[in-house]
Design a protein around this motif. Structure first.
Motif, short mmCIF file in Angstrom:
data_model
loop_
_atom_site.label_atom_id
_atom_site.label_comp_id
_atom_site.label_asym_id
_atom_site.label_seq_id
_atom_site.Cartn_x
_atom_site.Cartn_y
_atom_site.Cartn_z
N MET A 66 -2.69 -7.64 2.51
CA MET A 66 -1.58 -7.97 3.54
C MET A 66 -0.42 -8.62 2.91
N VAL A 67 -1.01 -9.81 2.32
CA VAL A 67 0.16 -10.57 1.68
C VAL A 67 1.05 -9.79 0.35
N ILE A 68 0.18 -9.24 -0.45
CA ILE A 68 0.96 -8.55 -1.44
C ILE A 68 1.66 -7.52 -0.74
N GLU A 69 1.23 -6.62 0.06
CA GLU A 69 2.27 -5.45 0.70
C GLU A 69 3.55 -6.16 1.33
N ALA A 70 3.26 -7.23 1.86
CA ALA A 70 4.53 -8.08 2.45
C ALA A 70 5.55 -8.40 1.43
N ILE A 71 5.02 -8.70 0.25
CA ILE A 71 5.70 -9.30 -0.69
C ILE A 71 6.46 -8.09 -1.39
N ILE A 72 5.95 -7.10 -1.54
CA ILE A 72 6.32 -5.71 -2.18
C ILE A 72 7.58 -5.03 -1.30
N VAL A 73 7.03 -5.21 0.09
CA VAL A 73 8.35 -4.65 1.04
C VAL A 73 9.38 -5.51 1.02
N ALA A 74 9.20 -6.73 0.99
CA ALA A 74 10.46 -7.75 0.92
C ALA A 74 11.08 -7.50 -0.10
N ILE A 75 10.43 -7.44 -1.37
CA ILE A 75 11.39 -7.15 -2.68
C ILE A 75 12.25 -5.95 -2.51
N LEU A 76 11.37 -4.87 -2.36
CA LEU A 76 12.20 -3.75 -2.09
C LEU A 76 13.39 -3.67 -1.10
N PHE A 77 13.07 -4.15 0.13
CA PHE A 77 13.93 -4.15 1.17
C PHE A 77 15.52 -5.07 0.69
N SER A 78 15.16 -6.38 -0.01
CA SER A 78 16.08 -7.08 -0.36
C SER A 78 16.94 -6.39 -1.47
N ALA A 79 16.33 -5.63 -2.35
CA ALA A 79 17.04 -4.79 -3.36
C ALA A 79 17.85 -3.78 -2.80
N PHE A 80 17.50 -3.38 -1.76
CA PHE A 80 18.30 -2.12 -1.09
C PHE A 80 19.37 -2.74 -0.38
N VAL A 81 19.34 -4.05 0.21
CA VAL A 81 20.33 -4.72 0.88
C VAL A 81 21.29 -5.11 -0.12
N LEU A 102 1.15 -17.17 -4.71
CA LEU A 102 2.50 -16.84 -4.71
C LEU A 102 3.64 -17.97 -4.35
N ILE A 103 3.00 -18.94 -3.85
CA ILE A 103 4.07 -20.06 -3.60
C ILE A 103 4.27 -20.89 -4.91
N GLN A 104 3.47 -20.67 -5.88
CA GLN A 104 3.90 -21.33 -7.20
C GLN A 104 4.71 -20.50 -7.94
N THR A 105 4.72 -19.11 -7.77
CA THR A 105 5.69 -18.37 -8.63
C THR A 105 6.88 -18.06 -7.73
N GLU A 106 7.01 -18.58 -6.70
CA GLU A 106 8.38 -18.64 -5.86
C GLU A 106 8.60 -17.27 -5.14
#
Length: 109
Positions: free
Chosen positions: A14-29, A79-83
């Motif tokens: 769940m957490v990994i999926e959220a990170i991947i989707v957020a990265i993709l969405f922000s790249a598209f934006v 993930l908090i350590q990797t920012e």
């Protein structure tokens, strides 16, 4: 009945999926492919999804719930350590985990 290891798998996933989707969405934006409003609306829909998840947690076994919380803590801590994971994300997932545990305990007591 799903067990502890299944809960860990779901929590981490769940957490990994959220990170991947957020990265993709922000790249598209940032590329101008989608408006920022869609990103905001998607985040709001994700938060609503977490509320529904809390409601469904009442049907989970204690082992599964414990595994799910452990998976979230394990993944979020890394993930908090990797920012890649911000304080808002930590607060959101912490509140979700706390609410799920509270609801499960309230139903059993």
């Amino acid at each position: 009945m799903p067990r502890f290891e299944h809960g860990i798998e779901r929590g981490v996933g769940m957490v990994i999926e959220a990170i991947i989707v957020a990265i993709l969405f922000s790249a598209f934006v940032e590329a101008g492919l989608i408006p920022r409003l869609y990103f905001i609306l998607f985040n709001m829909a994700s938060i609503v999804g977490l509320v529904f998840l809390i409601d469904k947690s009442r049907y989970w076994s204690y082992g599964y719930l414990l595994g799910w919380v452990f998976g979230i803590v394990l993944t979020a801590g890394t993930l908090i350590q990797t920012e890649l994971f911000g304080w808002f994300d930590l607060l959101l997932y912490g509140a979700t985990a706390s609410a799920a545990v509270y609801l499960r305990l309230k139903i059993r007591l």
